[in-house]
Design a protein around this motif. Structure first.
Motif, PDB file in Angstrom:
ATOM      1  N   ALA A 250       0.591   0.873   5.729  1.00  9.75           N
ATOM      2  CA  ALA A 250       0.562  -0.212   6.824  1.00  9.75           C
ATOM      3  C   ALA A 250      -0.865  -0.621   7.568  1.00  9.75           C
ATOM      4  O   ALA A 250      -1.692   0.369   7.363  1.00  9.75           O
ATOM      5  N   ASN A 251      -0.884  -1.856   7.902  1.00 12.11           N
ATOM      6  CA  ASN A 251      -2.324  -2.338   8.515  1.00 12.11           C
ATOM      7  C   ASN A 251      -3.655  -1.932   7.556  1.00 12.11           C
ATOM      8  O   ASN A 251      -4.340  -1.125   8.165  1.00 12.11           O
ATOM      9  N   LYS A 252      -3.551  -2.310   6.349  1.00  6.16           N
ATOM     10  CA  LYS A 252      -4.609  -1.955   5.452  1.00  6.16           C
ATOM     11  C   LYS A 252      -5.935  -2.307   6.178  1.00  6.16           C
ATOM     12  O   LYS A 252      -6.760  -1.443   5.627  1.00  6.16           O
TER      13      LYS A 252
ATOM     14  N   SER B 193      -7.031  -1.881   8.547  1.00  4.69           N
ATOM     15  CA  SER B 193      -7.836  -0.683   9.866  1.00  4.69           C
ATOM     16  C   SER B 193      -8.337   0.517   9.083  1.00  4.69           C
ATOM     17  O   SER B 193      -8.975   1.483   9.780  1.00  4.69           O
ATOM     18  N   TRP B 194      -8.258   0.434   7.722  1.00  7.27           N
ATOM     19  CA  TRP B 194      -8.626   1.583   7.006  1.00  7.27           C
ATOM     20  C   TRP B 194     -10.278   1.412   6.761  1.00  7.27           C
ATOM     21  O   TRP B 194     -10.599   0.274   6.446  1.00  7.27           O
TER      22      TRP B 194
ATOM     23  N   ASP C 281      -7.907   5.927   8.453  1.00  7.09           N
ATOM     24  CA  ASP C 281      -7.475   5.297   9.549  1.00  7.09           C
ATOM     25  C   ASP C 281      -7.557   6.232  10.872  1.00  7.09           C
ATOM     26  O   ASP C 281      -8.290   7.237  10.883  1.00  7.09           O
TER      27      ASP C 281
END
Length: 204
Positions: free
Chosen positions: A66-68, A70-71, A90
């Motif tokens: 999820a929310n790639k 943010s990594w 993350d």
């Protein structure tokens, strides 16, 4: 208006780079110049490069993350000119990205959520992530608290190997194979920003 006057007017207009669009007067850009974006327009973003691009390439192969965006990339270790690993993270978890020929080819085992940043404590400001074992060497990956500035892997034969540390992640190459899950196999010694030292079994 005479023909001469009309010709002169058109020539001056072209020289000034002025043209009418929909009844409004606009100025054309001077050749060779870079136009300034109009107010409210969104500037073009630079494409990702380096480790940031490798991280997103690896995440692109994983459908369950999820929310790639943010990594971000952490510690990187290269085995040779064409192969290596990049720890990515993350705010909660971490993963290990496999690098081949300068490109991220996938996550090794996916996102590792059973060793997350929320479990780090003052008594154990580091945690095991995963390992890659070869016949005569091994690579180990872990996470660390924000005040950890240095990490050393202490092997079962008391040999020491300094880890690459970056943004709460670390990776270390050991000159021996290590396949055991026993907590006594490898130990970690970390140095804190205040000069303190904390040691413990790598796998807890």
């Amino acid at each position: 208006m005479t023909t001469n006057k009309l010709t002169m007017t058109l020539a001056m207009t072209a020289a000034l780079g002025v043209f009418a669009v929909g009844g409004a007067m606009a100025f054309a850009a001077v050749p060779g110049s870079t136009p300034t974006p109009a107010a409210g327009s969104q500037a073009l973003q630079s494409p990702l490069t380096g480790d940031a691009k490798i991280a997103q390439d690896c995440l692109g192969t994983a459908g369950d993350v999820a929310n790639k965006a943010s990594w971000r990339p952490g510690a990187r270790i290269n085995l040779d000119a064409n192969h290596g690993f990049l720890v990515i993270r993350d705010d909660k978890n971490a993963a290990v990205c496999v690098i081949e020929d300068g490109k991220g080819t996938g996550l090794m085992g996916g996102v590792i959520d059973n060793h997350g940043y929320g479990k780090l404590t003052a008594q154990r400001p580091f945690d095991y992530l995963t390992s890659m074992n070869y016949a005569h060497q091994s690579v180990h990956f872990g996470i660390a608290a924000t005040d950890v500035t240095g990490v050393t892997l202490v092997g079962p034969n008391k040999s020491e190997a300094a880890a690459v540390v970056k943004d709460g992640t670390f990776a270390v190459l050991a000159k021996d194979a290590e396949n055991s899950n026993a907590s006594t196999t490898n130990h970690i010694r970390v140095t804190l920003a205040n000069g303190g030292v904390v040691s413990g079994p790598f796998r807890g």
